[in-house]
Motif scaffolding. Sequence first.
Motif, PDB file in Angstrom:
ATOM      1  N   TRP A 117       0.825  -1.210   0.000  1.00 43.09           N
ATOM      2  CA  TRP A 117       0.000   0.000   0.000  1.00 43.09           C
ATOM      3  C   TRP A 117       0.857   1.256   0.000  1.00 43.09           C
ATOM      4  CZ3 TRP A 117      -4.759  -0.090  -1.414  1.00 43.09           C
ATOM      5  CH2 TRP A 117      -5.589  -1.155  -1.102  1.00 43.09           C
ATOM      6  N   ALA A 118       2.042   1.191   0.597  1.00 44.00           N
ATOM      7  CA  ALA A 118       2.907   2.367   0.721  1.00 44.00           C
ATOM      8  C   ALA A 118       4.019   2.376  -0.329  1.00 44.00           C
ATOM      9  CB  ALA A 118       3.499   2.427   2.122  1.00 44.00           C
ATOM     10  N   VAL A 122       6.211   2.044  -7.504  1.00 44.06           N
ATOM     11  CA  VAL A 122       5.161   1.601  -8.435  1.00 44.06           C
ATOM     12  C   VAL A 122       3.822   1.794  -7.736  1.00 44.06           C
ATOM     13  CG1 VAL A 122       4.234  -0.297  -9.801  1.00 44.06           C
ATOM     14  CG2 VAL A 122       6.706  -0.143  -9.420  1.00 44.06           C
ATOM     15  N   PRO A 123       2.961   2.647  -8.265  1.00 45.62           N
ATOM     16  CA  PRO A 123       1.675   2.878  -7.610  1.00 45.62           C
ATOM     17  C   PRO A 123       0.863   1.587  -7.473  1.00 45.62           C
ATOM     18  CG  PRO A 123       2.047   4.483  -9.368  1.00 45.62           C
ATOM     19  CD  PRO A 123       3.121   3.442  -9.488  1.00 45.62           C
ATOM     20  N   PRO A 124       0.215   1.389  -6.319  1.00 47.59           N
ATOM     21  CA  PRO A 124      -0.612   0.198  -6.118  1.00 47.59           C
ATOM     22  C   PRO A 124      -1.681   0.016  -7.208  1.00 47.59           C
ATOM     23  CG  PRO A 124      -0.311   1.337  -4.039  1.00 47.59           C
ATOM     24  CD  PRO A 124       0.267   2.218  -5.117  1.00 47.59           C
ATOM     25  N   ASP A 144       6.137  -1.197   1.948  1.00 49.99           N
ATOM     26  CA  ASP A 144       6.667  -0.329   0.901  1.00 49.99           C
ATOM     27  C   ASP A 144       7.040  -1.168  -0.327  1.00 49.99           C
ATOM     28  OD1 ASP A 144       9.008  -1.627   1.638  1.00 49.99           O
ATOM     29  OD2 ASP A 144       9.933   0.138   2.545  1.00 49.99           O
ATOM     30  N   HIS A 145       7.834  -0.614  -1.209  1.00 45.25           N
ATOM     31  CA  HIS A 145       8.172  -1.297  -2.465  1.00 45.25           C
ATOM     32  C   HIS A 145       8.939  -2.596  -2.231  1.00 45.25           C
ATOM     33  CE1 HIS A 145       8.761  -1.652  -6.757  1.00 45.25           C
ATOM     34  NE2 HIS A 145      10.076  -1.748  -6.589  1.00 45.25           N
ATOM     35  N   GLY A 150       6.440  -8.216   4.545  1.00 45.46           N
ATOM     36  CA  GLY A 150       5.451  -9.207   4.130  1.00 45.46           C
ATOM     37  C   GLY A 150       6.037 -10.549   3.740  1.00 45.46           C
ATOM     38  N   LEU A 151       7.338 -10.730   3.983  1.00 43.14           N
ATOM     39  CA  LEU A 151       7.998 -11.968   3.578  1.00 43.14           C
ATOM     40  C   LEU A 151       7.353 -13.225   4.165  1.00 43.14           C
ATOM     41  CD1 LEU A 151      10.155 -12.618   1.566  1.00 43.14           C
ATOM     42  CD2 LEU A 151      11.867 -12.358   3.348  1.00 43.14           C
TER      43      LEU A 151
END
Length: 178
Positions: A117-118, A122-124, A144-145, A150-151
């Motif tokens: 989301w952050a 690259v925009p979501p 973030d990017h 989230g791994l």
Amino acid sequence: MQKLVIYNHGKDSIPWGEKPLALAEVARRRGYLFLSPDYRDSNDPDARVAKLLSLQISAYETLVLAGSSMGAYVATVAAERLGPAGLFLIAPAFYLPGYALSDFRPGSAEIEVFHGWADEVVPPENAWRFCRAQRATLHMLDGDHRLLSGLPQMTAAFEAFLSRCDQRDSQGDADERL
């Protein structure tokens, strides 16, 4: 059955960073060989696609392409020619200036995308646009990017994803025998 995952790293990444190491562990547990080509000699996404397409992979019955950022773009463009069982994409660099393609035809039934989301690179909305067009599964994470936070979610999803790719290829083999 010979199975292969090819991970494609991002523009400013390395072949064996945290994400590919974590995904490689999952892939090996599921009986896949895991390759992560070194693309650091070029920041041209199309040169990276050409390098991926030049790999000798015809001996593998099941191919899965994975990638992060520019690497996700590379995997997706190459998928049109390689016909993988699946595409596993992290923060894909889609619909950005300097990338030749924006009309993707990966031809893979299993496509899963993770995006933050952050993400300020690259925009979501770009991930959603791709997933909508491909009817792909999209996971939006609070990250973030790089999506390193989230791994754990990505590796768990990758395990299930590879299982679906195996089932898809097994079903295809059974269909060919009929």
